[in-house]
Motif scaffolding. Structure first.
Motif, PDB file in Angstrom:
ATOM      1  N   ILE B 423       0.938  -1.200  -0.070  1.00 36.35           N
ATOM      2  CA  ILE B 423       0.070  -0.003   0.054  1.00 36.35           C
ATOM      3  C   ILE B 423       0.871   1.229  -0.083  1.00 36.35           C
ATOM      4  N   PRO B 424       1.819   1.462   0.977  1.00 34.92           N
ATOM      5  CA  PRO B 424       2.797   2.468   0.994  1.00 34.92           C
ATOM      6  C   PRO B 424       3.571   2.534  -0.431  1.00 34.92           C
ATOM      7  N   LEU B 426       2.591   2.119  -3.338  1.00 37.10           N
ATOM      8  CA  LEU B 426       1.626   2.700  -4.348  1.00 37.10           C
ATOM      9  C   LEU B 426       1.994   4.044  -4.495  1.00 37.10           C
ATOM     10  N   GLY B 427       2.309   4.787  -3.469  1.00 39.43           N
ATOM     11  CA  GLY B 427       2.654   5.990  -3.548  1.00 39.43           C
ATOM     12  C   GLY B 427       3.758   6.432  -4.246  1.00 39.43           C
ATOM     13  N   ILE B 428       4.882   5.500  -3.834  1.00 39.16           N
ATOM     14  CA  ILE B 428       6.248   5.778  -4.684  1.00 39.16           C
ATOM     15  C   ILE B 428       6.089   5.345  -6.000  1.00 39.16           C
ATOM     16  N   LEU B 430       3.412   5.714  -7.964  1.00 39.87           N
ATOM     17  CA  LEU B 430       2.827   6.476  -8.611  1.00 39.87           C
ATOM     18  C   LEU B 430       3.597   8.044  -8.799  1.00 39.87           C
ATOM     19  N   THR B 434       4.777   9.454 -12.299  1.00 41.40           N
ATOM     20  CA  THR B 434       4.476  11.090 -12.628  1.00 41.40           C
ATOM     21  C   THR B 434       5.685  11.889 -13.023  1.00 41.40           C
ATOM     22  N   ARG B 438       6.400  13.397 -16.488  1.00 44.94           N
ATOM     23  CA  ARG B 438       7.016  14.923 -16.506  1.00 44.94           C
ATOM     24  C   ARG B 438       8.334  14.903 -17.251  1.00 44.94           C
TER      25      ARG B 438
END
Lengths: 254, 441
Positions: B423-424, B426-428, B430, B434, B438
């Motif tokens: 679950i954490p 997922l943040g890394i 994403l 991104t 970019r």
């Protein structure tokens, strides 16, 4: 709705910066650690004493939501500090105010974008309940109440943060001010507890932002707690709106 | 601008104050564990005059305050005054409060009662005592080799006795050897499986008691004396020499002779169970009951609890403490009554009431407090109905019925992977995605 393009833009900006992902990861890491801790503690007790008679909703989720409420008190300002302070710093606020949106719609778009960010933060935590359901029954109505409570609470955090963000062009000042106000609204109940007058302790307890979350965390819906959060959100959105409307004030400050 | 803001603030504070003074609450937990029990709500709804609760609690004691708030919400006739005994010691002296907080003083008219270490049960019982006047007396019959009502062992009834005390009954025993009448203050007489018969003189005493509005709860066992069985027959209740089983409903882990019932027939005793899906009621070694068709004038017999339509009665022989089935073929099939009620209309104002259960073990210490069953509720409701205090009939509060939460090694590894990596992570993931997107723009 006219606010959607601005809302969309705000979300894109929010999730194109590293701040959002760092905050998101840190939040899930801390909440995940606390979830593991609570689950292992209950499993250990169950192993030692058999069925403890405590529902997982009380032993795991109630505690977890209380912890998440405190963590979000410190993390939400990181999401709201940018909302208006950054526009002021970059000098785009005047430009924004010339959009075909009225001031209320601008505030609502900013508020909803931060609120949507919180919803995105909380979404992965549903996986915890799906995991636990394999071992113990989940009371979904209680879980829904806990989520409703934390969303209302975060709505209040955001409203305060948005107001603080409109006061300054410095994001750090906005975040610090928000944390200061929210901590004050939390700790006011502690002052109440040490107050010699019982009636004062009730009044100050009623002003405490986290005290009103307790019934939600238990799975109890209380109209007085719902109205507290709604009125708090309403008040801070209103004072932000009034602040934005006094454009001459902005002009003087820049 | 400032005046406008102050005006708005004033309105919002007023709205919140009104919302706080007139709150509505919905307890969405499965077993309503954060609400007052039905028993307390009934007690509050029967209030006829205003009642004041003086709560000597510390400011930090939110648990007691929350509980008292529930009482306040439930009845407009109840008002709570909070006093911090440390800051207002003179108030504590005025009310004669000497115990450490929390202490609740309940005032009802000129009467007053102090509740130390308050919890819902203690507060509601105190309300009951104040509003209902003098306590009622329950007598346990003695002298016919009855089961021991004060024994704390598995086969004793000390838990039933202590629950009756908690519910504001006075509990005594009674032996009618000298031929004296059953005491005048008897609210109900409980007879626990008498294994010896009675003297002819005693029979007259019991008949007289019932015909003059007496209230009797009779729990029959496999070895109940024949004289008592004949006595019950004269009240339209025939306890059969059989063992009732229900092959359709067997509780996992329960022995063959433990009957689980689900069918409760309409009656004030069973009314609190209606509309709910109660826990099963387990009757160990139950005897079937046949309702006599020919009854004396003014007497009615109604079944209270029966087996499912697939119940069976097996003939048995009881010798000393040994029960032997005489045949495997059931002598009766269908919905067999396990408990029934006889009501008798007499010339007196109150008619006699007799509640009979075909199992005496269902209310003993082993089964009384069993969280998985509703045995306790049924027997307490029956006693409350007999003692004619129907406002005390309710489903008694239960703790959460939660199975043990056990995790094996594999589950713990999965828990760690899910919560601390997946679950954490997922943040890394994403965030990196991104950043890469970019960079390529």
């Amino acid at each position: 709705m006219k606010i959607f393009p601005l809302l969309n833009k705000e979300l894109k900006i929010a999730f194109s910066s590293a701040t959002a992902y760092v905050t998101f990861t840190v939040f899930l890491l801390i909440v995940g650690y606390l979830f593991v801790g609570q689950s292992l503690m209950l499993a250990k007790e169950s192993f030692a004493y058999g069925a403890t008679g405590t529902s997982v909703m009380d032993a795991i989720f109630r505690v977890l939501f209380h912890d998440a409420a405190v963590i979000l008190l410190f993390l939400t300002p990181a999401m709201t500090m940018r909302l208006l302070a950054e526009e002021k710093r970059a000098g785009t606020l005047e430009l924004l105010l010339t959009y075909p949106l009225n001031d209320l719609e601008i505030i609502l778009a900013k508020f909803c974008s931060a609120f949507a960010s919180v919803v995105i933060f909380l979404l992965p935590t549903i996986l915890y309940s799906i995991f636990i359901q394999r071992f113990a029954p989940i009371e979904w109505s209680v879980l829904a109440t806990q989520y409703l409570g934390i969303l209302l609470l975060c709505g209040s955090y955001i409203a305060v943060g948005l107001w603080a963000s409109h006061l300054t062009d410095n994001q750090i000042v906005a975040a610090t001010l928000t944390i200061g106000i929210l901590l004050g609204l939390w700790l006011i109940a502690w002052i109440g507890q040490s107050s010699p007058l019982a009636s004062w302790s009730v009044v100050l307890g009623q002003l405490s932002i986290l005290n009103h979350f307790d019934s939600f965390s238990k799975g109890v819906l209380n109209t007085s707690d719902i109205t507290f959060y709604l009125l708090l959100i309403l008040f801070f959105l209103y004072v932000t709106l009034k602040g934005l409307e006094s454009r001459s004030w902005w002009g003087r400050s820049e | 601008m400032v005046a406008n803001l102050l005006f708005l603030l004033g309105i919002l504070v007023l709205l919140q104050y009104l919302s706080y003074r007139h709150p509505h609450e919905w307890d969405l937990t499965k077993n309503k564990r954060f609400s007052l029990a039905e028993l307390s709500l009934k007690e509050l709804s029967s209030l006829r005059a205003n009642l004041e609760l003086w709560a000597f609690v510390e400011s930090s004691d939110s648990e007691t305050r929350d509980l008292l708030h529930q009482y306040e919400i439930a009845s407009p006739r109840l008002k709570v005054h909070y006093v911090d005994p440390r800051s207002e010691p003179e108030k504590a002296r005025e009310f004669g409060v000497n115990s450490p907080p929390p202490v609740i003083v309940i005032r009802y008219g000129k009467q007053e009662e102090q509740v130390t270490e308050p919890n819902e049960e203690r507060i509601t019982n105190a309300l009951n005592r104040l509003t209902k006047g003098s306590a009622r007396t329950i007598y346990f019959l003695q002298g016919h080799d009855e089961l021991d009502f004060s024994s704390p062992g598995d086969f004793g009834y000390s838990l039933l006795r202590s629950e009756l005390l908690k519910e504001n009954f006075i509990v005594k025993s009674f032996s009618p050897f000298k031929g004296e009448d059953i005491p005048m203050d008897t609210s109900a007489l409980i007879v626990l499986n008498p294994r010896h018969g009675f003297l002819p003189k005693e029979k007259t005493t019991f008949q007289k008691y019932l015909s003059h509005g007496g209230r009797v709860l009779f729990l029959a066992g496999m070895d109940t004396s024949k004289e008592w069985i004949d006595f019950l027959k004269s009240y339209g209740i025939q306890i059969e020499d059989d063992l009732v089983v229900d092959p359709a409903i067997r509780v996992y882990g329960a022995g063959f002779g433990i009957l689980a019932t689900v069918t409760m027939l309409p009656h004030p005793i069973t009314a609190p169970f209606s509309g709910l899906k109660p826990s099963p009621i387990l009757f160990p070694l139950a005897r079937g009951i046949t309702l006599e068709k020919l009854l004396p004038k003014g007497m009615t017999v109604t079944p209270l609890v029966t087996t499912s339509p697939f119940g069976e009665a097996i003939p048995i022989k009881v010798e000393e403490h040994k029960i032997t089935p005489l045949s495997k073929t059931p002598i009766r099939k269908g919905a067999i009554p396990i408990a029934c009620v006889t009501a008798q209309n007499s010339d007196k104002e109150k008619g006699g009431r007799l509640v009979v259960f075909g199992s005496s073990l269902f209310a003993d210490n082993q089964w009384f407090n069993n969280q998985a069953t509703s045995n306790k509720d049924l027997v307490l409701n029956a006693i409350s109905w007999l003692a004619e205090s129907e406002s005390t009939i309710a489903i008694h509060p239960k703790s959460t019925e939660t199975p043990a939460f056990l995790l094996d090694q594999v589950s713990i590894i999965r828990l760690l992977l899910l919560s601390l990596i997946a679950i954490p992570g997922l943040g890394i993931v994403l965030g990196i995605a991104t950043w890469l997107r970019r960079r390529h723009l």
